[in-house]
Scaffold this active site. Sequence first.
Site, PDB file in Angstrom:
ATOM      1  N   HIS A 123       0.682  -1.069  -0.037  1.00 53.50           N
ATOM      2  CA  HIS A 123       0.054   0.338   0.127  1.00 53.50           C
ATOM      3  C   HIS A 123       0.951   1.017  -0.251  1.00 53.50           C
ATOM      4  O   HIS A 123       1.884   1.044  -0.624  1.00 53.50           O
ATOM      5  CB  HIS A 123      -0.550  -0.217   1.218  1.00 53.50           C
ATOM      6  CG  HIS A 123      -2.114   1.071   1.622  1.00 53.50           C
ATOM      7  ND1 HIS A 123      -2.448   1.794   0.358  1.00 53.50           N
ATOM      8  CD2 HIS A 123      -2.804   0.667   2.399  1.00 53.50           C
ATOM      9  CE1 HIS A 123      -3.613   2.651   0.964  1.00 53.50           C
ATOM     10  NE2 HIS A 123      -3.533   2.045   1.806  1.00 53.50           N
ATOM     11  N   HIS A 139      -1.937  -1.927  -9.977  1.00 55.42           N
ATOM     12  CA  HIS A 139      -3.060  -1.779  -9.111  1.00 55.42           C
ATOM     13  C   HIS A 139      -4.349  -2.815  -9.127  1.00 55.42           C
ATOM     14  O   HIS A 139      -4.576  -3.723 -10.126  1.00 55.42           O
ATOM     15  CB  HIS A 139      -3.583  -0.384  -9.495  1.00 55.42           C
ATOM     16  CG  HIS A 139      -3.734   0.367  -8.128  1.00 55.42           C
ATOM     17  ND1 HIS A 139      -5.780   0.165  -8.256  1.00 55.42           N
ATOM     18  CD2 HIS A 139      -3.641   1.095  -7.788  1.00 55.42           C
ATOM     19  CE1 HIS A 139      -5.568   0.942  -7.099  1.00 55.42           C
ATOM     20  NE2 HIS A 139      -4.539   1.605  -6.845  1.00 55.42           N
ATOM     21  N   ASP A 167       2.422   5.810  -6.866  1.00 54.88           N
ATOM     22  CA  ASP A 167       3.526   5.660  -5.937  1.00 54.88           C
ATOM     23  C   ASP A 167       5.025   5.980  -6.434  1.00 54.88           C
ATOM     24  O   ASP A 167       6.036   6.623  -6.269  1.00 54.88           O
ATOM     25  CB  ASP A 167       3.369   4.979  -4.650  1.00 54.88           C
ATOM     26  CG  ASP A 167       2.268   4.121  -4.021  1.00 54.88           C
ATOM     27  OD1 ASP A 167       2.803   5.241  -3.234  1.00 54.88           O
ATOM     28  OD2 ASP A 167       1.908   3.397  -3.788  1.00 54.88           O
TER      29      ASP A 167
HETATM   30  C1  LIG Z   1      -1.112  -2.437  -5.801  1.00 52.38           C
HETATM   31  C2  LIG Z   1      -0.921  -4.875  -5.501  1.00 52.38           C
HETATM   32  C3  LIG Z   1      -1.296  -4.831  -4.223  1.00 52.38           C
HETATM   33  C4  LIG Z   1      -1.842  -5.088  -6.470  1.00 52.38           C
HETATM   34  O1  LIG Z   1      -2.184  -6.138  -6.171  1.00 52.38           O
HETATM   35  P1  LIG Z   1      -3.225  -7.737  -6.978  1.00 52.38           P
HETATM   36  O2  LIG Z   1      -4.739  -6.948  -7.277  1.00 52.38           O
HETATM   37  O3  LIG Z   1      -3.317  -8.681  -5.380  1.00 52.38           O
HETATM   38  O4  LIG Z   1      -2.771  -8.019  -7.759  1.00 52.38           O
HETATM   39  P2  LIG Z   1      -1.662  -9.787  -7.603  1.00 52.38           P
HETATM   40  O5  LIG Z   1      -0.061  -8.865  -6.786  1.00 52.38           O
HETATM   41  O6  LIG Z   1      -2.432 -11.123  -7.586  1.00 52.38           O
HETATM   42  O7  LIG Z   1      -0.885  -9.390  -9.197  1.00 52.38           O
HETATM   43  C5  LIG Z   1      -1.501 -10.182 -10.190  1.00 52.38           C
HETATM   44  C6  LIG Z   1      -0.555 -10.000 -10.783  1.00 52.38           C
HETATM   45  O8  LIG Z   1       0.508  -9.281 -11.945  1.00 52.38           O
HETATM   46  C7  LIG Z   1       2.271  -9.423 -11.068  1.00 52.38           C
HETATM   47  N1  LIG Z   1       2.307  -8.277 -10.807  1.00 52.38           N
HETATM   48  C8  LIG Z   1       1.198  -7.185 -10.620  1.00 52.38           C
HETATM   49  N2  LIG Z   1       2.103  -6.263  -9.256  1.00 52.38           N
HETATM   50  C9  LIG Z   1       3.657  -6.552  -9.688  1.00 52.38           C
HETATM   51  C10 LIG Z   1       4.770  -5.674  -9.804  1.00 52.38           C
HETATM   52  N3  LIG Z   1       4.792  -4.264  -8.909  1.00 52.38           N
HETATM   53  N4  LIG Z   1       6.004  -6.258 -10.234  1.00 52.38           N
HETATM   54  C11 LIG Z   1       5.596  -7.425 -10.715  1.00 52.38           C
HETATM   55  N5  LIG Z   1       4.695  -7.874 -11.000  1.00 52.38           N
HETATM   56  C12 LIG Z   1       3.130  -7.998  -9.992  1.00 52.38           C
HETATM   57  C13 LIG Z   1       1.794 -10.548 -10.137  1.00 52.38           C
HETATM   58  O9  LIG Z   1       3.126 -11.186  -9.870  1.00 52.38           O
HETATM   59  C14 LIG Z   1       0.482 -11.188 -10.646  1.00 52.38           C
HETATM   60  O10 LIG Z   1       1.270 -11.967 -11.872  1.00 52.38           O
HETATM   61  P3  LIG Z   1       1.317 -13.634 -11.459  1.00 52.38           P
HETATM   62  O11 LIG Z   1      -0.564 -13.436 -11.904  1.00 52.38           O
HETATM   63  O12 LIG Z   1       2.313 -14.414 -12.958  1.00 52.38           O
HETATM   64  O13 LIG Z   1       1.172 -14.490 -10.285  1.00 52.38           O
HETATM   65  C15 LIG Z   1       0.210  -4.766  -6.982  1.00 52.38           C
HETATM   66  O14 LIG Z   1       0.108  -4.906  -7.758  1.00 52.38           O
HETATM   67  C16 LIG Z   1       1.685  -5.023  -6.264  1.00 52.38           C
HETATM   68  O15 LIG Z   1       2.044  -5.501  -4.934  1.00 52.38           O
HETATM   69  N6  LIG Z   1       2.197  -3.464  -6.457  1.00 52.38           N
HETATM   70  C17 LIG Z   1       3.983  -3.402  -5.962  1.00 52.38           C
HETATM   71  C18 LIG Z   1       3.555  -2.818  -4.606  1.00 52.38           C
HETATM   72  C19 LIG Z   1       2.516  -1.171  -4.964  1.00 52.38           C
HETATM   73  O16 LIG Z   1       3.509  -0.332  -6.008  1.00 52.38           O
HETATM   74  N7  LIG Z   1       1.868  -1.168  -4.335  1.00 52.38           N
HETATM   75  C20 LIG Z   1       1.150   0.383  -4.484  1.00 52.38           C
HETATM   76  C21 LIG Z   1      -0.319   0.365  -4.546  1.00 52.38           C
HETATM   77  S1  LIG Z   1      -0.974   1.935  -5.217  1.00 52.38           S
END
Ligand SMILES: CC(C)(COP(=O)(O)OP(=O)(O)OC[C@H]1O[C@@H](n2cnc3c(N)ncnc32)[C@H](O)[C@@H]1OP(=O)(O)O)[C@@H](O)C(=O)NCCC(=O)NCCS
Length: 417
Positions: free
Chosen positions: A261, A301, A352
């Site tokens: 987050h 996201h 971010d």
């Molecule tokens: C924001 C976030 C938590 C959303 O999570 P989510 O909706 O649960 O999506 P997931 O984590 O399940 O990701 C879906 C897929 O995309 C990939 N993915 C998502 N964000 C990624 C990232 N920042 N880097 C690399 N791969 C990513 C995941 O590995 C997953 O791949 P898979 O299906 O092959 O396993 C996630 O994109 C993330 O962890 N981002 C990095 C942290 C971040 O920037 N957070 C701020 C959000 S505003």
Amino acid sequence: MESLRYKHLYRIFQAQGRVPKRETAGAAKKSSQEGDPKAMPTAVSGKGLEGIVAANSGICWIDGEAGVLSYRGIDIHELAEHSTFEETTYLLWNGILPNHLALREFQSQLSLARSLDRRLIDMLRNVPKTAVPMEVLRTAVSALSFYDVDEKDNSHDANVRKSYNLTAQIAMIVAVYDRLRKGREIVPPDRSLNHAANFLWMLNGVKPSETAVKTLDMALVLHAEHELNASTFAARVIAATLSDIHSAITGAIGALKGPLHGGANEGVMRLLYAIDKAGADPVEYVKGMLAAKQKISGFGHRVYKTEDPRATHLRKMSEQLGKDAGQTKWFEMSRAIELYINADKKLNANVDFYSASTYATLGIDIDLYTPIFAISRIAGWTAHVIEQLDDNRLIRPRAEYLGPAYPAPYIPMDKRG
Ligand SMILES: CC(C)(COP(=O)(O)OP(=O)(O)OC[C@H]1O[C@@H](n2cnc3c(N)ncnc32)[C@H](O)[C@@H]1OP(=O)(O)O)[C@@H](O)C(=O)NCCC(=O)NCCS
């Protein structure tokens, strides 16, 4: 004995044939309609409540497919270009834009709320010097309730008064703690300055430039609200128990701290520093991370399937600030990473990603990035707490049970393996 991870435990139970077959959402709904009392009528098939509508709200509307974000129906692009943090906060709390007089009163009330009890400042003086600002903020916000005259009053009006206090005080706590940990004198607030300018003044002890104030003010507008994100949801869950607003905001800060987050903005800058220190090529560096199945902070996201509209402004800001400061390194590295991840992984930069290089160019320390997110998001958190309490019902969902089948035997101690 090492404790077993949930997934491991689940696999053991499954291998022992003790876990009932997992029902899909559709099947559970069907069996409940057929009158099976054990069936969960609304079992979730996806993890993390993805796509679940969990509250009614009139504060924020997002179209994740089209990349639209609006506060009280007003597009974020318009607010970013024309509004200020104070005006946006008024909008979030009151539902409408203020006229001249209302805005002046609002600004004056917010600046009058810039006051921290001496005992709270003593507390900040005494935290271990190793405490990171986000931990200090979380603990200090909890302690603010001791000194709020409205502490025991959970009425709408009292919560609005406490929202002014919390908004003014969160920014002060971040600035005051940063000065204390660096062995510097505390800078008293300047009530003639707006929220962004006063924060920079209290942080640095010098009057900030117009560019710095404008940049931070726009960043605060962009971060102020975002529907049922994890921290806001946490705040609403706590408020719905009829606990107090300080507890709700403390919980929200705890959620914001996480790297998935708000903590992601610090993660982005740590990555840029690591690449810089290693003298590495940014694209090769993130390629390596992705190959090692690591996530890249600042990308992806849950809701946006296209560009996060806030990133559009932060990208511009980061580039312009870099040019103005003659320091385009962070922007250029960020842009190279963005283009690669966008093309290779189809992932977009989120709020971010470019806030990191923006704050770095403003000369702000890395571990203040997430606290700055809180300095802004307090506007949205408080709007949601007040909205929740205006039409409250306890938030208490159910879990889809995936444990050993009921009734599991209670095995006497001498018969256990
Ligand atoms: C924001 C976030 C938590 C959303 O999570 P989510 O909706 O649960 O999506 P997931 O984590 O399940 O990701 C879906 C897929 O995309 C990939 N993915 C998502 N964000 C990624 C990232 N920042 N880097 C690399 N791969 C990513 C995941 O590995 C997953 O791949 P898979 O299906 O092959 O396993 C996630 O994109 C993330 O962890 N981002 C990095 C942290 C971040 O920037 N957070 C701020 C959000 S505003």
